[in-house]
Design an enzyme around this catalytic site. Structure first.
Site, mmCIF file in Angstrom:
data_model
loop_
_atom_site.group_PDB
_atom_site.id
_atom_site.type_symbol
_atom_site.label_atom_id
_atom_site.label_comp_id
_atom_site.label_asym_id
_atom_site.label_seq_id
_atom_site.Cartn_x
_atom_site.Cartn_y
_atom_site.Cartn_z
ATOM 1 C CD1 TRP A 141 3.042 -32.893 -9.853
ATOM 2 C CD2 TRP A 141 0.982 -32.032 -9.809
ATOM 3 N NE1 TRP A 141 2.330 -33.482 -10.891
ATOM 4 C CE2 TRP A 141 1.070 -32.957 -10.879
ATOM 5 C CE3 TRP A 141 -0.217 -31.354 -9.597
ATOM 6 C CZ2 TRP A 141 -0.005 -33.220 -11.725
ATOM 7 C CZ3 TRP A 141 -1.280 -31.618 -10.442
ATOM 8 C CH2 TRP A 141 -1.171 -32.537 -11.487
ATOM 9 C CG ASN A 143 2.854 -36.659 -12.385
ATOM 10 O OD1 ASN A 143 3.483 -35.689 -11.970
ATOM 11 N ND2 ASN A 143 3.246 -37.345 -13.441
ATOM 12 C CG ASP A 144 2.972 -40.760 -14.227
ATOM 13 O OD1 ASP A 144 1.954 -40.086 -14.101
ATOM 14 O OD2 ASP A 144 3.572 -40.907 -15.310
ATOM 15 C CD GLN A 160 7.753 -38.509 -13.186
ATOM 16 O OE1 GLN A 160 7.745 -37.669 -14.076
ATOM 17 N NE2 GLN A 160 8.864 -39.057 -12.742
ATOM 18 C CD1 TRP A 168 3.451 -33.015 -14.271
ATOM 19 C CD2 TRP A 168 4.481 -31.374 -15.371
ATOM 20 N NE1 TRP A 168 4.398 -33.590 -15.087
ATOM 21 C CE2 TRP A 168 5.050 -32.595 -15.773
ATOM 22 C CE3 TRP A 168 4.974 -30.195 -15.927
ATOM 23 C CZ2 TRP A 168 6.080 -32.691 -16.711
ATOM 24 C CZ3 TRP A 168 6.016 -30.267 -16.858
ATOM 25 C CH2 TRP A 168 6.546 -31.500 -17.244
ATOM 26 N NE ARG A 260 5.483 -39.258 -22.101
ATOM 27 C CZ ARG A 260 5.078 -38.807 -23.298
ATOM 28 N NH1 ARG A 260 5.956 -38.559 -24.260
ATOM 29 N NH2 ARG A 260 3.782 -38.607 -23.542
ATOM 30 C CD GLU A 319 1.581 -39.968 -21.220
ATOM 31 O OE1 GLU A 319 2.238 -38.951 -21.493
ATOM 32 O OE2 GLU A 319 0.720 -40.000 -20.306
#
Length: 572
Positions: A141, A143-144, A160, A168, A260, A319
Site C-alpha cells: 500500500w 498513500n501521501d 507513505q 494501510w 503531524r 492535514e
C-alpha cells in the site's frame, strides 16, 4: 505454560526454526548469502495480522505487522537485505493461539526465504491493473507523497508506504527517483522507525546550502527529511548519499505537539526556516457542553532547523499543509501566498514569514473523488521555476493486485484571477508530450441537435485535448471508456459543478486516461477532477456528443488524441 522448543536444521537453507508445543514457529535465523538481496514474505490477506521483527546482531532492523501466509499466498512481498549479505539475520513472530496438528514447520516463517529475486518480479509493472503513467509501488500500500525535492539532478518521490500489506499500516517512507518526473526507479524504503509503537508519518525534505544547521560534512550538504515520528514528534533525518540511506538527528524530536505532517521551507526575506504543521492541540466547547477538536495549521520558525518557535495558527484546514508564494498569471509583479490542506481546500492571502493573512475564503482545488495530500517540489532550479505538484490518488483500490493505490500525474500549478476570485489551477507537466504515440487530430466538427460520433482512437492509456465552441446546444461533452464529461449550457455546469467560467465561448477539456485512474483538466485547471476508472474492463471508446433540438449546435473546434507510452517499459 511450559514450552517444548525444538531446533530444526534444514540442509542447504541455512536457518533454524524454534517451535513451541503448538507448532507455531516464532523465531528463525537466516544466513543471507552473497547475491541475495530480497527476504521474501508470503502474504495471505485473509489471515490475521501478526507482529514480525527482523534483527541483526541484536539490533532491530524493522518491526511490522504482516498477514503471513500459511498456505498459498495472495502475493509475495520483500525486505531489502542487500546490506546483510554474508551475515545472519533473525526473524521473530508473535505467538498465536492457533493450534497446529504437529510441530513441523508447515507454514508461517518456514516459507520466508532469501533470494536474488522476489516472486512476481518478472511481471512487475505489467500487472493487469498497474497504472502505466502514474507512479505506484512495486509491492504493498501507499498513500501521501512525502519529501518531494529536486536534489542532485534527481526528482525524489518519497511516500507513505506499507511494504508488507495491501492495506494501510506500517508507515515507512518509500522512495523513488526520476530524471524527468515520468520514469521512476523505485529504491529501498528510506525511512522507518523499527518499533511497533512508532511510525514514520508524512513530512517534507529540504537542503541547507547556507549550512544554517551545521549539518555539512566533507563538503556535502545533506538531503534533510523532516517528518512526524508518531512516538516522538517532529524529527529530522539526514542523508549524505542522495537519499539512499538516512541517519537520525541525535537532537530529535525538534518539535513535539499533537499533530503531524511538517512542511518546511526557507523564507528568504526573514532569513529563517518556516515549518507549517497540522495541529489538533486545542478544543472548543459546543452548545451542548461537549468539546470538539480544533483542526488548524500552525506556523513555527527556526534559524537552524533545530530550535523552533511557535508563531501563529489558522483554523479550518485538515492535514498535510502547504504554504507557498505564486505570481498571479498575467499580472506582472502581483504575487499571492497560498495555504492548503490534504483535501485540496486552499486559502489565498499574504504571509510575512510568521503569520498567514487570509484575503480569500477557502476554495476547492479538486472536484473528483480521488485526490488527497498533494505536495509541491522543493528546490526546483530557478531556471525551471515551476510549481510542480504530485498528490495521492486516494481510493484507487486495485483489487487482486500485489500493490494498492497510485500517485496523481505530476502537474504544474498556476494562480489565475478568475470570475470568482483567485483559482489555483493545475495542468499536466509539459514532459507528458514525450509519452505521445499515434497522434490523431480532428477539427471543426459540427455537433447539431442530438448528435454524436466515435473518435478513431481506443485504448486505456490516452491523452486527449478537446476544444469546444459552446454554441447553443443544451449540453455537450465526451464519454471516455464509460466516464462521462458533460457541460450544461443552460445551467452553466460542468459535470454537475457550477461553472460560469468564461466570458468567451470556448471550453477546453484535457484528459489523462490510465488503466485505473482518470484526470480531467477544464480550461487549464480551473476545474480539476481525479476519479477511479477501470479502463481495463470498460468498453473502450471516445464518444463526442451534443444534445439539443432544431438548429442548436456546438462546434468541436479541435480534438487531439494520443496513445501514451508506458513509463515502465524499460523496467519490464
Amino acid at each position: 505454560m511450559k514450552h517444548l522448543l525444538i531446533s530444526l536444521c534444514l540442509c542447504g537453507l541455512g536457518f533454524t526454526i524454534n517451535t513451541n508445543l503448538y507448532g507455531q514457529a516464532n523465531t528463525r535465523e537466516i544466513n543471507i548469502k552473497q547475491g541475495q538481496t530480497y527476504l521474501n514474505f508470503p502474504v495471505d490477506e485473509s489471515n490475521q495480522l501478526r507482529k514480525v521483527r527482523i534483527m541483526h546482531d541484536g539490533k532491530v532492523l524493522d518491526e511490522f505487522t504482516l498477514r503471513l501466509a500459511d498456505t498459498k499466498p495472495d502475493f509475495w512481498t520483500f525486505f531489502d537485505v542487500a546490506p546483510y549479505q554474508g551475515k545472519a539475520i533473525t526473524l521473530e513472530m508473535e505467538e498465536t493461539d492457533t493450534q497446529a496438528e504437529d510441530i513441523a514447520p508447515q507454514g508461517g516463517l518456514s516459507k520466508v526465504y532469501a533470494d536474488a529475486h522476489f516472486p512476481g518480479q518478472d511481471s512487475v509493472y505489467n500487472e493487469t491493473l498497474r497504472p502505466q503513467v502514474h507512479f505506484s509501488s512495486q509491492r504493498g500500500w501507499h498513500n501521501d507523497p512525502n519529501g518531494l525535492i529536486y536534489y542532485e539532478d534527481e526528482y525524489h518521490l518519497f511516500y507513505q508506504h506499507n511494504p508488507f500489506g495491501w492495506s494501510w499500516g506500517n508507515m515507512h517512507w518509500g522512495h523513488a527517483v526520476s530524471k524527468d518526473l515520468l520514469h521512476w526507479k523505485e529504491l529501498p524504503d528510506a525511512l522507518y522507525t523499527p518499533n511497533h509503537d512508532d511510525m514514520a508519518f508524512s513530512g517534507s525534505a529540504v537542503v541547507d546550502p547556507q549550512n544554517t544547521a551545521d549539518f555539512r560534512k566533507d563538503g556535502i550538504d545533506p538531503l534533510i527529511a523532516v517528518y512526524t515520528s508518531t512516538g516522538r514528534g517532529e524529527c529530522i533525518a539526514l542523508s549524505y548519499d542522495n537519499g539512499r540511506t538516512f541517519e537520525d538527528y541525535e537532537g530529535n524530536p525538534v518539535v513535539k505537539h499533537r499533530g503531524r505532517d511538517p512542511k518546511v521551507f526557507w523564507y528568504e526575506p526573514g532569513n529563517h526556516w518556516v515549518m507549517v504543521l497540522y495541529d489538533e492541540s486545542k478544543m472548543k466547547e459546543l452548545s451542548d457542553g461537549e468539546e470538539a477538536m480544533i483542526r488548524q495549521h500552525v506556523i513555527y520558525t527556526s534559524p537552524d532547523l533545530k530550535d523552533w518557535t511557535y508563531q501563529s495558527n489558522i483554523s479550518g484546514l485538515f492535514e498535510c499543509p502547504e504554504l507557498f508564494e505564486m505570481q498571479v498569471e498575467g499580472e506582472s509583479g502581483t504575487t499571492k501566498w497560498v495555504m492548503y490542506g490534504a483535501d485540496g481546500k486552499y486559502l489565498v492571502g499574504d504571509f510575512d514569514g510568521k503569520k498567514f493573512i487570509m484575503e480569500q475564503n477557502a476554495k476547492n482545488y479538486d472536484y473528483g473523488r480521488a485526490f488527497y495530500a498533494s505536495q509541491l517540489y522543493n528546490n526546483i532550479p530557478e531556471s525551471d521555476g515551476r510549481h510542480i505538484q504530485i498528490g495521492w490518488g486516494r481510493g484507487i483500490d486495485l483489487e487482486g493486485m500485489p500493490f494498492n493505490q497510485c500517485m496523481t500525474f505530476p502537474t504544474q500549478l498556476s494562480l489565475k484571477s478568475t470570475f470568482d476570485g483567485y483559482r489555483l489551477c493545475p495542468r499536466p507537466v509539459k514532459e507528458i508530450t514525450s509519452l505521445h504515440q499515434d497522434e490523431k487530430v480532428m477539427e471543426n466538427i459540427i455537433l447539431k441537435g442530438d448528435t454524436s460520433f466515435l473518435a478513431p482512437v481506443k485504448g486505456d492509456l490516452l491523452h486527449i485535448i478537446a476544444e469546444f465552441e459552446c454554441g447553443d446546444s443544451r449540453d455537450f461533452g465526451m464519454n471516455i471508456n464509460g466516464y462521462e464529461l458533460v457541460y450544461n449550457n443552460l445551467f452553466r455546469e460542468f459535470k454537475g459543478e457550477n461553472y460560469p467560467a468564461f466570458e468567451g465561448e470556448t471550453l477546453k477539456v484535457e484528459v489523462i486516461v490510465d488503466k485505473a485512474i482518470i484526470e480531467v483538466f477544464v480550461n487549464d485547471g480551473e476545474l480539476y477532477f481525479v476519479d477511479p476508472l477501470n479502463s481495463v474492463e470498460a468498453k473502450k471508446g471516445i464518444k463526442v456528443f451534443a444534445n439539443g433540438g432544431g438548429d442548436e449546435k456546438t462546434i468541436l473546434k479541435k480534438l487531439e488524441m494520443y496513445q501514451l507510452d508506458s513509463v515502465w517499459k524499460e523496467n519490464m
